[in-house]
Design a protein around this motif. Structure first.
Motif, PDB file in Angstrom:
ATOM      1  N   PRO A  86       4.495  39.369  71.122  1.00  0.00           N
ATOM      2  CA  PRO A  86       5.264  39.766  69.939  1.00  0.00           C
ATOM      3  C   PRO A  86       6.033  41.083  70.127  1.00  0.00           C
ATOM      4  N   GLY A  87       6.183  41.538  71.381  1.00  0.00           N
ATOM      5  CA  GLY A  87       6.837  42.826  71.609  1.00  0.00           C
ATOM      6  C   GLY A  87       8.332  42.749  71.772  1.00  0.00           C
ATOM      7  N   GLU A  88       8.792  41.804  72.609  1.00  0.00           N
ATOM      8  CA  GLU A  88      10.219  41.736  72.922  1.00  0.00           C
ATOM      9  C   GLU A  88      11.014  40.976  71.874  1.00  0.00           C
ATOM     10  N   ASP A  89      10.323  40.186  71.056  1.00  0.00           N
ATOM     11  CA  ASP A  89      11.020  39.425  70.010  1.00  0.00           C
ATOM     12  C   ASP A  89      11.033  40.157  68.665  1.00  0.00           C
ATOM     13  N   GLY A  90      10.499  41.371  68.636  1.00  0.00           N
ATOM     14  CA  GLY A  90      10.594  42.207  67.440  1.00  0.00           C
ATOM     15  C   GLY A  90       9.477  42.072  66.434  1.00  0.00           C
ATOM     16  N   LYS A  91       8.578  41.093  66.604  1.00  0.00           N
ATOM     17  CA  LYS A  91       7.572  40.848  65.570  1.00  0.00           C
ATOM     18  C   LYS A  91       6.666  42.056  65.345  1.00  0.00           C
ATOM     19  N   ILE A  92       6.110  42.603  66.427  1.00  0.00           N
ATOM     20  CA  ILE A  92       5.184  43.724  66.242  1.00  0.00           C
ATOM     21  C   ILE A  92       5.937  44.995  65.840  1.00  0.00           C
ATOM     22  N   LEU A  93       7.223  45.057  66.166  1.00  0.00           N
ATOM     23  CA  LEU A  93       8.013  46.224  65.802  1.00  0.00           C
ATOM     24  C   LEU A  93       8.306  46.232  64.308  1.00  0.00           C
ATOM     25  N   ALA A  94       8.500  45.063  63.721  1.00  0.00           N
ATOM     26  CA  ALA A  94       8.663  44.973  62.269  1.00  0.00           C
ATOM     27  C   ALA A  94       7.390  45.470  61.577  1.00  0.00           C
ATOM     28  N   LEU A  96       5.183  47.629  62.850  1.00  0.00           N
ATOM     29  CA  LEU A  96       5.107  49.081  63.030  1.00  0.00           C
ATOM     30  C   LEU A  96       6.080  49.802  62.092  1.00  0.00           C
ATOM     31  N   GLU A  97       7.268  49.229  61.918  1.00  0.00           N
ATOM     32  CA  GLU A  97       8.254  49.852  61.042  1.00  0.00           C
ATOM     33  C   GLU A  97       7.792  49.835  59.583  1.00  0.00           C
ATOM     34  N   LEU A  98       7.089  48.770  59.174  1.00  0.00           N
ATOM     35  CA  LEU A  98       6.522  48.725  57.824  1.00  0.00           C
ATOM     36  C   LEU A  98       5.475  49.820  57.633  1.00  0.00           C
ATOM     37  N   LEU A  99       4.749  50.133  58.705  1.00  0.00           N
ATOM     38  CA  LEU A  99       3.717  51.172  58.648  1.00  0.00           C
ATOM     39  C   LEU A  99       4.292  52.575  58.835  1.00  0.00           C
ATOM     40  N   GLY A 100       5.582  52.652  59.180  1.00  0.00           N
ATOM     41  CA  GLY A 100       6.207  53.957  59.386  1.00  0.00           C
ATOM     42  C   GLY A 100       5.856  54.589  60.720  1.00  0.00           C
ATOM     43  N   ILE A 101       5.506  53.759  61.700  1.00  0.00           N
ATOM     44  CA  ILE A 101       5.146  54.271  63.030  1.00  0.00           C
ATOM     45  C   ILE A 101       6.344  54.136  63.957  1.00  0.00           C
ATOM     46  N   LYS A 102       6.728  55.221  64.588  1.00  0.00           N
ATOM     47  CA  LYS A 102       7.879  55.209  65.494  1.00  0.00           C
ATOM     48  C   LYS A 102       7.531  54.477  66.782  1.00  0.00           C
ATOM     49  N   HIS A 103       8.566  53.893  67.423  1.00  0.00           N
ATOM     50  CA  HIS A 103       8.334  53.161  68.669  1.00  0.00           C
ATOM     51  C   HIS A 103       9.535  53.319  69.588  1.00  0.00           C
ATOM     52  N   THR A 104       9.345  52.953  70.855  1.00  0.00           N
ATOM     53  CA  THR A 104      10.351  53.217  71.894  1.00  0.00           C
ATOM     54  C   THR A 104      11.418  52.148  72.014  1.00  0.00           C
ATOM     55  N   SER A 105      11.300  51.064  71.271  1.00  0.00           N
ATOM     56  CA  SER A 105      12.270  49.970  71.378  1.00  0.00           C
ATOM     57  C   SER A 105      13.367  50.094  70.326  1.00  0.00           C
ATOM     58  N   ALA A 106      14.338  49.202  70.424  1.00  0.00           N
ATOM     59  CA  ALA A 106      15.358  49.087  69.381  1.00  0.00           C
ATOM     60  C   ALA A 106      14.701  48.579  68.099  1.00  0.00           C
ATOM     61  N   PRO A 107      15.371  48.694  66.940  1.00  0.00           N
ATOM     62  CA  PRO A 107      14.816  48.135  65.707  1.00  0.00           C
ATOM     63  C   PRO A 107      14.514  46.642  65.857  1.00  0.00           C
ATOM     64  N   GLN A 110      17.331  43.907  66.198  1.00  0.00           N
ATOM     65  CA  GLN A 110      18.040  43.882  67.484  1.00  0.00           C
ATOM     66  C   GLN A 110      17.170  43.241  68.565  1.00  0.00           C
ATOM     67  N   MET A 111      15.872  43.516  68.516  1.00  0.00           N
ATOM     68  CA  MET A 111      14.957  42.921  69.496  1.00  0.00           C
ATOM     69  C   MET A 111      14.892  41.398  69.320  1.00  0.00           C
ATOM     70  N   ALA A 112      14.798  40.956  68.083  1.00  0.00           N
ATOM     71  CA  ALA A 112      14.750  39.518  67.808  1.00  0.00           C
ATOM     72  C   ALA A 112      16.053  38.844  68.228  1.00  0.00           C
ATOM     73  N   LEU A 113      17.168  39.491  67.944  1.00  0.00           N
ATOM     74  CA  LEU A 113      18.481  38.934  68.282  1.00  0.00           C
ATOM     75  C   LEU A 113      18.646  38.773  69.789  1.00  0.00           C
ATOM     76  N   THR A 114      18.323  39.801  70.554  1.00  0.00           N
ATOM     77  CA  THR A 114      18.522  39.740  72.002  1.00  0.00           C
ATOM     78  C   THR A 114      17.527  38.807  72.674  1.00  0.00           C
ATOM     79  N   PHE A 115      16.349  38.641  72.076  1.00  0.00           N
ATOM     80  CA  PHE A 115      15.354  37.737  72.659  1.00  0.00           C
ATOM     81  C   PHE A 115      15.758  36.277  72.502  1.00  0.00           C
ATOM     82  N   ASN A 116      16.520  35.995  71.456  1.00  0.00           N
ATOM     83  CA  ASN A 116      17.007  34.640  71.210  1.00  0.00           C
ATOM     84  C   ASN A 116      18.322  34.465  71.977  1.00  0.00           C
ATOM     85  N   LYS A 117      18.251  33.819  73.126  1.00  0.00           N
ATOM     86  CA  LYS A 117      19.420  33.724  74.015  1.00  0.00           C
ATOM     87  C   LYS A 117      20.635  33.127  73.312  1.00  0.00           C
TER      88      LYS A 117
END
Length: 326
Positions: A86-94, A96-107, A110-117
């Motif tokens: 769930p890291g490169e497709d944005g799931k876990i980042l969503a 983390l963002e709901l919890l207000g925790i910063k992370h090293t990836s794009a929002p 953008q992660m979900a969009l780029t993962f979907n070829k």
């Protein structure tokens, strides 16, 4: 005060072991004077933080914390080293963002969009970025092989739409090979991408956010012993990765320009590594990886080393950039 950093690794896809290697390299190269780094395994069966003795502590999914020696440990930043879901497709980042925790990836979007070829290609085409001719299939769709071949030609590539590390990809040379290739790809994903073969030199370009600016890393040319840059070529030594690529200056400039254009078109930040085929002097975009391999042998670290960016500096920059985001 030292910042608590969670290095998330593992994931739910076929790339779990590659991710664990990447995450451990990040852990080994973080500045212990500046950060309290914890490896966090995100696996289907458990979410656990590991201490320096590999003792496991269950992650509380309510707030992404854990208890160590009676004290609650929460995180200032998460370093994302999960390839695939769930890291490169944005799931876990969503999450983390709901919890207000910063992370090293794009929002997460953008992660979900780029993962979907398929969706990624649809966006970059709107910006005039050249791509292969392609068609798409969803599981259950009728498979009319003559129509597919009429559109993309032979040879062609069959790829899972949402997968990485070349899992499930086949190069199809005859019509009879198409159905088995589709069946193989469906084992990785319920959506497929079928693309025309581009006959040219293959390069991969790292573009990162570095010290507040978009930076193109030295370009790598991929010369594979196999039919294409498959899993064997990527991870089992069946390819040569030439960094920096020996390219004419005009082609190099063109590649750097299109790499920045692609990064901006997809509204990216953080790490990225994109693949291009040069056909008749023109770069054709294949795909973007937003959690590229980070082992010492991986391409992004190779490219960073070529321009005198150490792993420690590369990873520190990612964390410090994330901590400065709103």
């Amino acid at each position: 005060m030292k910042k608590n950093i969670a290095i998330i690794m593992g994931g739910y896809s076929s790339e779990v072991n590659i991710s664990l290697k990447s995450g451990n390299v990040v852990y080994e190269n973080l500045d212990t004077e500046k950060y309290n780094a914890y490896r966090v395994h995100i696996l289907t069966e458990k979410w656990v933080a590991l201490d320096e003795n590999n003792k496991e502590y269950t992650i509380n999914k309510d707030d992404f914390s854990f208890v160590l020696n009676g004290n609650n440990v929460s995180f200032h930043c998460v370093f994302n080293a999960i390839h695939g879901t769930p890291g490169e497709d944005g799931k876990i980042l969503a999450y983390l963002e709901l919890l207000g925790i910063k992370h090293t990836s794009a929002p997460f979007y953008q992660m979900a969009l780029t993962f979907n070829k398929r969706d990624c290609l649809s966006v970059v085409k709107e910006y005039g970025i050249k791509t292969a001719t392609s068609c798409f299939l969803n599981k259950g769709d009728a498979i009319i092989t003559p129509e597919i071949i009429k559109k993309v030609g032979l040879p062609c590539f069959v790829k899972p739409n949402n997968a990485g590390s070349s899992y499930g990809i086949s190069k199809v040379k005859t019509e009879s090979e198409l159905i088995p290739a589709i069946e193989k790809a469906y084992k990785e994903d319920s959506e497929l991408l079928i693309e025309s073969f581009l006959d040219g030199r293959e390069v991969t370009i790292g573009v990162i956010t570095f010290e507040g600016k978009i930076k193109v890393l030295p370009i790598t040319e991929i010369v594979t012993e196999n039919d294409f840059f498959d899993y064997e070529a990527k991870y089992e030594g069946k390819s040569e990765e030439i960094t920096p690529a020996d390219l004419p200056e005009n082609i190099q400039i063109k590649l750097e320009k299109v790499a920045i254009k692609t990064y901006k078109a997809l509204n990216m930040s953080g790490f990225s590594r994109s693949e291009y085929i040069i056909v008749n002097g023109e770069p054709h975009f294949l795909e973007m990886n937003t959690v590229p391999g980070l082992t010492t042998e991986s391409i992004i670290p190779q490219q960073a080393k070529e321009c005198n960016i150490s792993l420690a500096k590369l990873f520190k920059n990612a964390i410090e950039t994330a901590l400065k985001t709103n």
